[in-house]
Design an enzyme around this catalytic site. Structure first.
Site, PDB file in Angstrom:
ATOM      1  N   HIS A  71       0.842  -1.205   0.000  1.00 55.75           N
ATOM      2  CA  HIS A  71       0.000   0.000   0.000  1.00 55.75           C
ATOM      3  C   HIS A  71       0.876   1.255   0.000  1.00 55.75           C
ATOM      4  O   HIS A  71       0.730   2.132  -0.861  1.00 55.75           O
ATOM      5  CB  HIS A  71      -0.915  -0.022   1.225  1.00 55.75           C
ATOM      6  CG  HIS A  71      -1.775   1.197   1.376  1.00 55.75           C
ATOM      7  ND1 HIS A  71      -3.128   1.194   1.101  1.00 55.75           N
ATOM      8  CD2 HIS A  71      -1.496   2.464   1.784  1.00 55.75           C
ATOM      9  CE1 HIS A  71      -3.630   2.391   1.321  1.00 55.75           C
ATOM     10  NE2 HIS A  71      -2.659   3.188   1.747  1.00 55.75           N
ATOM     11  N   GLU A  72       1.770   1.324   0.971  1.00 55.22           N
ATOM     12  CA  GLU A  72       2.632   2.510   1.058  1.00 55.22           C
ATOM     13  C   GLU A  72       3.616   2.585  -0.104  1.00 55.22           C
ATOM     14  O   GLU A  72       3.989   3.675  -0.537  1.00 55.22           O
ATOM     15  CB  GLU A  72       3.376   2.527   2.394  1.00 55.22           C
ATOM     16  CG  GLU A  72       2.471   2.554   3.633  1.00 55.22           C
ATOM     17  CD  GLU A  72       1.467   3.695   3.631  1.00 55.22           C
ATOM     18  OE1 GLU A  72       1.703   4.721   2.949  1.00 55.22           O
ATOM     19  OE2 GLU A  72       0.435   3.555   4.316  1.00 55.22           O
TER      20      GLU A  72
ATOM     21  N   HIS B 156       1.985   4.494  -2.857  1.00 55.50           N
ATOM     22  CA  HIS B 156       2.149   5.938  -2.686  1.00 55.50           C
ATOM     23  C   HIS B 156       3.546   6.385  -3.114  1.00 55.50           C
ATOM     24  O   HIS B 156       3.718   7.388  -3.822  1.00 55.50           O
ATOM     25  CB  HIS B 156       1.946   6.321  -1.221  1.00 55.50           C
ATOM     26  CG  HIS B 156       0.532   6.293  -0.752  1.00 55.50           C
ATOM     27  ND1 HIS B 156      -0.487   6.961  -1.402  1.00 55.50           N
ATOM     28  CD2 HIS B 156      -0.040   5.704   0.337  1.00 55.50           C
ATOM     29  CE1 HIS B 156      -1.618   6.769  -0.746  1.00 55.50           C
ATOM     30  NE2 HIS B 156      -1.376   6.016   0.305  1.00 55.50           N
TER      31      HIS B 156
END
Length: 600
Positions: A392-393, A396
């Protein structure tokens, strides 16, 4: 005697598992030197005050100087923020953060005349400037976005006052952060192995996934016992934050805080209302899933602390951080060799602060600044959930990487509205990767369960948060006092509506609002839900090998803020002004819920 496991102090964490902030500044002294350089640059800008209408060259120079100063400020601020987050109890870090926040507010006040003066240039003259000066053309969208704010920008003097007060306006959020990350003292509890562990935000999430209901119950009750001691303080901080949002919206001429927040990215409010409407019309699927959880877990009573443990029992998958890195790279291979090579850069060059330590900010995030590598904060635990957090990160961070390497500074960031799409696309890709990789029914069940829980926690839960956020802003605007009692009463009823009669609406859950940092972010949470739904569509396009799906997705990552967010997403293949993408997301949720039931 059972050994008590305590979190390490910051200086006890292996260097290899910490991020390398020297890519921003060598040390604090370099950050202070950068502040002095910014002060010197300000005088170069001030000599143009009152002269922006005189020539296109004057306008160009001011835009370039202001953007250069903004980039400097971002370097200084991000450095101080990351230093503080790695150890929030460190007084030196706190002092630097406070000093930088005041410095940024002071500089912003000195530059606050620029936007009003640009907006005072007649549209015909501004168009003429851009036509006659080719050097201004790369800033055309930048000026277009500024023009959209024309009716909401105040006078130079008023803008300077607001900019100067920004650090004051941030007080509620700062106080919440210090309480939540530093001052709250959590007790020691027992894990499923009978070990005594110190309760923390990261450990709480792990304990709630335990297959032992008593462990889950103990963690839930002990955590909320701490928060409820300070619920009146949290009510005061949250009330203060809401008042800032409403006050700012009012003086800028918006009808309310939601319109003010969404207008920053030119997002129509129908995107928000469509989400709330679609989610509420599909609450039956959530109720069905919750009821299924109660049945499979064979519980007489299903409690709120039972909603995060895997239905299928203990996870058949666990990952050390080293193993998770390998699995993440394989799952993201579908995005191409170039993408994966930059993921490897993150692993090799200390872009990631991995483990939990005393005083470290809870949760996980990706941060950074134009001109440096992205940075990721984790609080690693050896489980599947943390593998999902990692990808997820990383979504980003790769979004930031591709944007900053393909856009000039003025477009080198991206709107919050599209930010969560990159991260949750990675989550969806990981889900499909694991379902394709393993034939073992128990693993498939666990992964499907994780997906269903993720959908529940993102689309449903974040929309629930959005409804609460809207309620407290409306209540404050109507002159109602945001007391702990009033907010808890509404939150408890809202929670019951979302999860239905199959789950016991434990009294502690009424206080959940006290520990949600995103309520201080000004209408941020709805974008988790819209982002997850859009990501579902994009990931499905790539895993089903839809024509040009990957190329369109990578172009979205490279777009930054070079166009309006809705236009960026339309080019990627998702029209978020309509409800189709939401309906498709709920169809996928129902499909995987059916698969889950069939496998059982």
């Amino acid at each position: 005697m059972t050994e008590i496991k305590k979190l390490p102090k910051r200086d006890e964490v292996p260097v290899a598992l910490t991020w390398d902030l020297t890519t921003i500044f060598k040390d604090d002294a370099a950050a202070h030197a950068a502040m002095k350089q910014v002060e010197n640059k300000i005088s170069s800008v001030l000599k143009f005050k009152g002269k922006l209408q005189e020539s296109s060259d004057s306008l160009l120079q001011v835009i370039q100087l202001e953007l250069a100063i903004q980039n400097d400020l971002e370097h200084i601020y991000v450095y101080a923020e990351l230093k503080n987050d790695q150890d929030t109890v460190n007084n030196k870090n706190q002092a630097l953060m406070d000093q930088v926040a005041s410095f940024v507010a002071n500089v912003s006040a000195k530059l606050a005349w620029i936007d009003p003066e640009i907006l005072a240039i007649p549209e015909e003259k501004l168009a003429k400037f851009q036509a006659e000066d080719a050097a201004l053309r790369p800033y055309s969208h930048f000026l277009e976005v500024l023009q959209l704010r024309k009716n909401h920008v105040l006078s130079s003097k008023e803008e300077a006052l607001l900019a100067g007060a920004s650090s004051i306006f941030d007080s509620s959020s700062k106080i919440f952060g210090i309480l939540d990350n530093s001052d709250l003292k959590f007790p020691f509890v027992k894990n499923a192995e009978g070990e005594t562990v110190q309760l923390s935000q990261g450990m709480y999430a792990t304990l709630l996934q335990s297959t032992d209901q008593e462990v889950r119950k103990q963690a839930f009750q002990q955590l909320y016992a701490v928060y409820e001691q300070f619920r009146n303080t949290f009510a005061a901080t949250l009330s203060g934050e809401v008042k800032v949002h409403n006050f700012t919206a009012q003086i800028r001429g918006f009808k309310d805080a939601r319109q003010a927040a969404m207008s920053q990215n030119a997002i129509p409010e129908t995107v928000y209302t469509n989400l709330v409407s679609e989610v509420n019309s599909h609450l039956d699927l959530l109720h069905r899933y919750v009821s299924l959880r109660k049945k499979i877990l064979n519980l007489k009573e299903l409690h709120m602390y039972d909603l995060y443990t895997p239905i299928t029992g203990k996870s058949p998958l666990s990952y050390s951080y080293s193993e998770a890195k390998k699995e993440a790279k394989q799952a993201l291979q579908i995005l191409g060799e170039d993408y994966v090579s930059h993921v490897q850069e993150a692993f090799d060059n200390r872009w990631i602060d991995v483990v939990e330590n005393q005083g470290k900010r809870s949760g996980a995030y990706s941060s950074g600044v134009y001109g440096t590598n992205p940075f990721m904060l984790l609080n690693w635990q050896d489980d599947l959930e943390n593998l999902f957090t990692l990808v997820h990160e990383m979504g980003h961070s790769m979004h930031s990487y591709y944007t900053t390497h393909n856009q000039p500074y003025q477009y080198g960031d991206y709107a919050i509205f599209v930010a969560e799409i990159a991260s949750t696309t990675n989550e969806n890709l990981l889900t499909q990767f694991l379902l394709d990789k393993y034939d073992d029914p128990q693993i498939k069940l666990y992964v499907l369960n994780h997906y269903l829980d993720g959908f529940k926690g993102t689309v449903y839960r974040q929309t629930q948060f959005a409804e609460f956020e809207q309620f407290i802003h409306e209540a404050d605007a109507n002159g109602e006092a945001l007391t702990a009692e009033m907010m808890s009463d509404f939150y408890g009823k809202l929670n019951h509506r979302y999860y239905g009669d199959a789950v016991i609406n434990d009294p502690q859950i009424k206080s959940e609002w006290t520990r949600i940092p995103h309520f201080y972010y000004n209408y941020y949470v709805y974008q988790y839900a819209t982002g997850f739904a859009a990501a579902s569509s994009l990931a499905n396009g790539m895993t089903s090998q839809r024509s040009q799906a990957r190329e369109k997705y990578l172009n979205y990552l490279k777009s930054g803020s070079s166009d309006f967010p809705l236009n960026v997403m339309k080019k990627a293949g998702v029209d978020m002004t309509k409800t189709d993408y939401l309906e498709d997301a709920f169809a996928m949720f129902e499909k995987r819920l059916n698969e889950f039931e069939a496998l059982l």
